[in-house]
Design a protein around this motif. Structure first.
Motif, PDB file in Angstrom:
ATOM      1  N   GLU A  56       0.835  -1.206   0.000  1.00 65.90           N
ATOM      2  CA  GLU A  56       0.000   0.000   0.000  1.00 65.90           C
ATOM      3  C   GLU A  56       0.864   1.249   0.000  1.00 65.90           C
ATOM      4  N   GLY A  57       0.328   2.304  -0.598  1.00 65.71           N
ATOM      5  CA  GLY A  57       0.992   3.597  -0.565  1.00 65.71           C
ATOM      6  C   GLY A  57       0.156   4.581   0.236  1.00 65.71           C
ATOM      7  N   LEU A  58       0.805   5.597   0.792  1.00 63.80           N
ATOM      8  CA  LEU A  58       0.099   6.598   1.591  1.00 63.80           C
ATOM      9  C   LEU A  58       0.354   7.988   1.006  1.00 63.80           C
ATOM     10  N   ILE A  59      -0.723   8.725   0.751  1.00 63.30           N
ATOM     11  CA  ILE A  59      -0.629  10.088   0.236  1.00 63.30           C
ATOM     12  C   ILE A  59      -1.174  11.030   1.302  1.00 63.30           C
ATOM     13  N   ILE A  60      -0.363  11.999   1.692  1.00 64.98           N
ATOM     14  CA  ILE A  60      -0.779  12.993   2.682  1.00 64.98           C
ATOM     15  C   ILE A  60      -0.947  14.330   1.978  1.00 64.98           C
ATOM     16  N   VAL A  61      -2.183  14.794   1.902  1.00 64.31           N
ATOM     17  CA  VAL A  61      -2.507  16.063   1.247  1.00 64.31           C
ATOM     18  C   VAL A  61      -2.573  17.157   2.303  1.00 64.31           C
ATOM     19  N   LEU A  62      -1.779  18.210   2.117  1.00 66.44           N
ATOM     20  CA  LEU A  62      -1.773  19.335   3.046  1.00 66.44           C
ATOM     21  C   LEU A  62      -2.233  20.607   2.345  1.00 66.44           C
ATOM     22  N   GLN A  63      -3.302  21.184   2.851  1.00 60.86           N
ATOM     23  CA  GLN A  63      -3.797  22.452   2.332  1.00 60.86           C
ATOM     24  C   GLN A  63      -3.865  23.440   3.486  1.00 60.86           C
ATOM     25  N   ALA A  64      -3.631  24.709   3.175  1.00 61.23           N
ATOM     26  CA  ALA A  64      -3.676  25.730   4.225  1.00 61.23           C
ATOM     27  C   ALA A  64      -3.544  27.113   3.617  1.00 61.23           C
ATOM     28  N   ARG A  65      -3.887  28.116   4.409  1.00 59.59           N
ATOM     29  CA  ARG A  65      -3.608  29.492   4.012  1.00 59.59           C
ATOM     30  C   ARG A  65      -2.105  29.739   4.170  1.00 59.59           C
ATOM     31  N   ASP A  66      -1.625  30.844   3.631  1.00 58.46           N
ATOM     32  CA  ASP A  66      -0.217  31.198   3.779  1.00 58.46           C
ATOM     33  C   ASP A  66       0.131  31.362   5.256  1.00 58.46           C
ATOM     34  N   ALA A  67       1.347  30.902   5.610  1.00 58.58           N
ATOM     35  CA  ALA A  67       1.892  31.027   6.972  1.00 58.58           C
ATOM     36  C   ALA A  67       1.188  30.145   7.999  1.00 58.58           C
ATOM     37  N   ALA A  68       0.473  29.128   7.542  1.00 55.28           N
ATOM     38  CA  ALA A  68      -0.187  28.210   8.485  1.00 55.28           C
ATOM     39  C   ALA A  68       0.786  27.178   9.038  1.00 55.28           C
TER      40      ALA A  68
END
Length: 309
Positions: A56-68
């Motif tokens: 299995e593979g793991l994908i970690i998606v990170l979203q945020a505003r600037d400077a978070a």
């Protein structure tokens, strides 16, 4: 605790009502830091097994505003992981080459091989964030029929289908939104301006995006509401206190890896017998080397009798 910040489609999100710090959870900072360190060790152990098993593979998606704090979170939580087993991708504004393909093309190229972890620092979700807020799609080199008013709605559907496709092909996806307050973002921007070693992090474009705070709030809320599912939920973690953000991120990564339950590959009886043969060969090789050295020493003593004294 992370369940308090989980969105799986069973409820809608209101960012204004969600905490951006740890006060609501009444936690002890020192204890949280210790638990984060313990999680790091557990993650390292599970990642080694994940890589060895290669299923299995793991994908970690990170979203945020600037400077978070996306970069710092990645650097801290995943420090100590075997670099062979992790890929980190920071997706910037798409190039002309990337814009000439479908919007998922560059992300699909970055998928990890099974057994590895991939970090997507920003991701295909930018298509329903910055592209939506600035209506960039209206200038895309696409047929007019593909740039109608339902463009963003179709993107939600395509993203959901894409993640379902990945889930059915040996991938787990962790989706994290770091929820920083407007006040803390201002403090961090000023810090980047005032501290010479952080000047490079600041851009005037950050202020232009900050001016669209409310528009982005709506876009983030729609993103979570339209793409949260039972099997691929969003985690909206408070991001004003880095030590607490890192703990929550380490918790969800550890929890997911534990659920994946990777193991070191087992070998057959025949393979084990072959290993024993290899072991005997190596040990006998050491034995031959020792006998050879003793023979050489005896020969030297014959040629030089004084060497024995």
């Amino acid at each position: 605790m992370i369940e308090n910040y989980k969105f799986d489609g069973s409820k809608t999100i209101d960012l204004k009502k969600l905490p951006t710090n740890s006060k609501k959870d009444h936690v002890n900072k020192q204890k949280i830091i210790q638990e984060t360190e313990a999680n790091q060790l557990k993650i390292q152990s599970l990642q080694e097994k994940l890589y060895a098993q290669g299923i299995e593979g793991l994908i970690i998606v990170l979203q945020a505003r600037d400077a978070a704090g996306k970069d710092a979170t990645i650097k801290h939580v995943l420090s100590g992981i075997n670099p062979q087993g992790i890929d980190v991708h920071s997706f910037k504004q798409p190039t002309h080459e990337e814009l000439a393909h479908d919007f998922l093309w560059r992300f699909n190229k970055a998928l990890p091989r099974r057994g590895k972890i991939a970090i997507f620092n920003r991701s295909y979700y930018e298509e329903v964030l910055v592209v939506k807020v600035h209506q960039l799609y209206k200038n895309y080199a696409l047929p007019q029929k593909d740039k109608e008013d339902n463009y963003i709605q179709r993107r939600y559907e395509q993203i959901n289908n894409y993640e379902k496709y990945l889930e059915q092909n040996g991938y787990r996806i962790i989706k994290i939104f770091l929820n920083v307050s407007k006040e803390t973002q201002k403090e961090r921007f000023l810090e980047r301006i005032d501290q010479p070693d952080k000047n490079w992090k600041f851009s005037e474009a950050d202020l232009a995006e900050r001016a669209l705070w409310d528009e982005y709030t709506k876009a983030y809320e729609s993103m979570v509401d339209r793409t949260s599912t039972k099997t691929c939920p969003w985690y909206v973690f408070p991001a004003d206190q880095k030590w607490y953000t890192r703990y929550l991120v380490s918790e969800v990564i550890f929890k997911t890896l534990k659920e994946m339950d990777p193991h070191y590959p087992t070998i057959s009886a025949e393979q084990k017998e072959h290993l024993l043969s290899c072991k005997e060969a190596l040990l006998s090789e050491d034995g031959h080397e020792k006998l050879f050295k003793e023979a050489v020493k005896k020969e030297m003593e014959k040629d030089d009798p004084s060497s024995s004294f």
